[in-house]
Design a protein around this motif. Structure first.
Motif, PDB file in Angstrom:
ATOM      1  N   UNK A 394     -10.610  -1.562  13.980  1.00 49.34           N
ATOM      2  CA  UNK A 394     -10.216  -2.589  13.008  1.00 49.34           C
ATOM      3  C   UNK A 394      -8.987  -3.339  13.506  1.00 49.34           C
ATOM      4  N   UNK A 395      -8.025  -2.592  14.045  1.00 49.04           N
ATOM      5  CA  UNK A 395      -6.793  -3.239  14.521  1.00 49.04           C
ATOM      6  C   UNK A 395      -7.041  -4.123  15.738  1.00 49.04           C
ATOM      7  N   UNK A 396      -8.014  -3.743  16.558  1.00 49.54           N
ATOM      8  CA  UNK A 396      -8.341  -4.597  17.710  1.00 49.54           C
ATOM      9  C   UNK A 396      -8.827  -5.962  17.218  1.00 49.54           C
ATOM     10  N   UNK A 397      -9.692  -5.960  16.206  1.00 47.37           N
ATOM     11  CA  UNK A 397     -10.188  -7.236  15.659  1.00 47.37           C
ATOM     12  C   UNK A 397      -9.055  -8.015  14.994  1.00 47.37           C
ATOM     13  N   UNK A 398      -8.209  -7.286  14.274  1.00 49.35           N
ATOM     14  CA  UNK A 398      -7.093  -7.975  13.592  1.00 49.35           C
ATOM     15  C   UNK A 398      -6.124  -8.569  14.613  1.00 49.35           C
ATOM     16  N   UNK A 399      -5.898  -7.833  15.702  1.00 49.52           N
ATOM     17  CA  UNK A 399      -4.989  -8.357  16.738  1.00 49.52           C
ATOM     18  C   UNK A 399      -5.560  -9.618  17.380  1.00 49.52           C
ATOM     19  N   UNK A 400      -6.885  -9.621  17.549  1.00 49.04           N
ATOM     20  CA  UNK A 400      -7.526 -10.826  18.098  1.00 49.04           C
ATOM     21  C   UNK A 400      -7.369 -11.990  17.130  1.00 49.04           C
ATOM     22  N   UNK A 424     -15.399  -2.356  10.170  1.00 50.19           N
ATOM     23  CA  UNK A 424     -14.810  -1.114  10.691  1.00 50.19           C
ATOM     24  C   UNK A 424     -14.217  -0.292   9.558  1.00 50.19           C
ATOM     25  N   UNK A 425     -13.594  -0.951   8.611  1.00 56.83           N
ATOM     26  CA  UNK A 425     -13.004  -0.220   7.480  1.00 56.83           C
ATOM     27  C   UNK A 425     -14.095   0.337   6.563  1.00 56.83           C
ATOM     28  N   UNK A 426     -15.187  -0.424   6.435  1.00 54.13           N
ATOM     29  CA  UNK A 426     -16.304   0.048   5.601  1.00 54.13           C
ATOM     30  C   UNK A 426     -16.888   1.351   6.139  1.00 54.13           C
TER      31      UNK A 426
END
Ligand SMILES: Nc1nc2c(ncn2[C@@H]2O[C@H](COP(=O)(O)OP(=O)(O)OP(=O)(O)O)[C@@H](O)[C@H]2O)c(=O)[nH]1
Ligand SMILES: [Mg+2]
Length: 449
Positions: A394-400, A424-426
């Motif tokens: 999830x953090x990888x997507x948020x960082x992008x 990812x959180x789901x």
């Protein structure tokens, strides 16, 4: 609540196999009441009403029991459930299960009751995993942490983070779909929102190390020359005659592991005495190899030498090989020492006597302090490896998304990353999950849970 899934009726013994006051057989599914009526000879069972009676196999009385009927959806699995409390004997519970199975239920698989509870939305996946943690908790502290997750602490935090991401996504979509009426959100707002969500997730991930330690515990190896009293100290710490103790050098040939609960779970390992001697046989040689391996794997080492003999060059050799690891020095056989005038070889060593138990409590205290260094008192969020992997993704997507927002890139693209972050959180709570992952999780459960 709607029960969305129709399953066969399953049954299992839900208490550990052994002798005890009570044994529980659990039945879940549409035929639970029918089966319970048949084998008890009762005319009716009322949900929520405890019923006393007998279980029969034909005409044969099997045991005097208490029957607890639950009607869907107000049960553990969300289905009709009947629990039979019988006397806790190995064969009594087995006989009752046999009658139940003969009457139309099939044996439950590992974790199948909890899996049904999840599929029937009685709990989310993080809560289902918390049940498994709770059952297998090695320490009371980890059990308390797991109970927090069972009550939904992790799920609530994930929901909160999801809400933020969802809100930002909705504003982006509104801006894309209705460009005339709705302004797309400011990039500075996006940066602020993503930074906040990343920090929230990092906060959970920061607890990962401590939750791993709480879950798996810490390992410590007792190391030293043969005959210095390692096994004696091992036994004294456990308060149990676990390892063989003799005056023959080279008594311990294998690594012996035992758990010790000193707040966090400690796996204590007794090892073969290390010596470099032409006379040692093959078995001892292998034992010594294992000792070295145990030292490598251990989080910290308890180094033992014989205080009555003093710190010998052989002790020094072993000590030098472990001194770069966190360690405690135990100067054993203090009872044999002629007075305490001798200069201590290590200023912070603990003088002990496994024989008289002198210093053993102090050694335990020192071990506790060492454990505290590794494990925090408390951890806000307990997560397992699967959940940690979802959070990292999830953090990888948020960082992008964050870096795209900082570069004022198209918000359509940012939206795609946010959608993946949400998925990812789901996975943590199980809203999106594949059968494989699900089976893998519940396969680790015990039968009857
Ligand atoms: N007087 C005295 N004897 C002890 C003490 N601790 C151990 N011993 C004796 O020392 C001998 C060796 O003890 P162990 O515990 O088997 O020693 P070890 O280090 O495990 O030896 P290995 O397994 O051969 O490496 C036994 O005879 C014990 O009774 C102590 O504190 N005082
Ligand atoms: Mg030994």
């Amino acid at each position: 609540m709607n029960i969305t899934q129709e399953f066969e009726t399953i049954a299992a013994i839900s208490t550990p196999i052994g002798c005890g006051g009570v044994g529980v057989i659990r039945i879940s599914g549409g035929k639970s009441f029918e089966i319970a009526l048949k084998i008890s000879g009762k005319k009716e069972l009322t949900a929520g009403r405890i019923c006393h009676g007998w279980i029969y196999d034909g005409d044969v009385k099997i045991d005097e029991v208490i029957i607890l009927p639950f009607k869907s959806p107000n049960s553990y699995t969300g289905e009709d459930v009947v629990e039979i409390q019988c006397h806790g004997g190995v064969n009594v519970v087995k006989n009752i299960l046999d009658v139940v199975l003969k009457s139309g239920a099939r044996p439950a698989q590992r974790g199948e009751f909890t899996k049904r509870a999840f599929l029937n939305k009685k709990l989310d996946l993080s809560q289902a995993e918390a049940i498994d943690d709770l059952i297998h908790a090695k320490t009371s502290k980890f059990a308390i942490q797991s109970a927090k997750n069972l009550s939904g602490v992790l799920a609530a935090k994930i929901k909160e983070i999801k809400k933020d991401i969802f809100e930002t996504s909705s504003r982006i979509v509104a801006g894309i779909d209705f460009p005339e009426d709705v302004q797309e959100p400011e990039y500075s707002y996006l940066v602020e929102q993503f930074t906040k969500s990343i920090a929230e997730i990092n906060k959970i991930l920061d607890c990962a190390k401590s939750s791993d330690i709480l879950r798996q515990g810490i390992t410590s190896a007792i190391v030293g020359r043969p005959n210095v009293g390692k096994s004696s100290i091992f036994n004294a710490l456990l308060n149990l005659e676990r390892a063989i103790v003799t005056d023959v050098a080279g008594t311990t040939r294998d690594v012996i592991k035992e758990n010790l609960d000193l707040g966090a779970a400690l796996t204590l390992i007794d090892t073969a005495g290390i010596r470099d001697d032409d006379n040692i046989d093959k078995v001892e040689e292998i034992g010594i190899k294992y000792s070295m391996q145990s030292v490598n794997d251990a989080d910290f080492v308890i180094f033992v030498y014989d205080y009555s003999e003093g710190f010998t060059p052989q002790d020094k050799e072993i000590y030098d090989s472990i001194k770069n690891k966190p360690h405690i020095v135990a100067a054993n056989k203090f009872d044999l020492a002629k007075g305490d005038n001798r200069f201590s070889d290590f200023p912070d060593e603990i003088k002990v006597s496994a024989y008289s138990k002198f210093g053993i409590d102090e050694l335990k205290e020192k071990i506790k302090n060492m454990i505290t260094k590794f494990s925090p008192d408390d951890t806000e969020f307990v997560t397992n490896k699967r959940q940690q992997a979802c959070l990292i993704r999830c953090n990888e997507f948020l960082n992008r998304a964050l870096s795209a927002a900082q570069k004022f890139e198209l918000q359509d693209m940012i939206f795609i990353d946010l959608k993946s972050a949400l998925l990812s959180l789901d996975e943590i709570t199980g809203e999106v999950i594949t059968d494989d992952i699900l089976n893998n999780i519940f396969d680790n459960f015990c039968i009857g849970k």
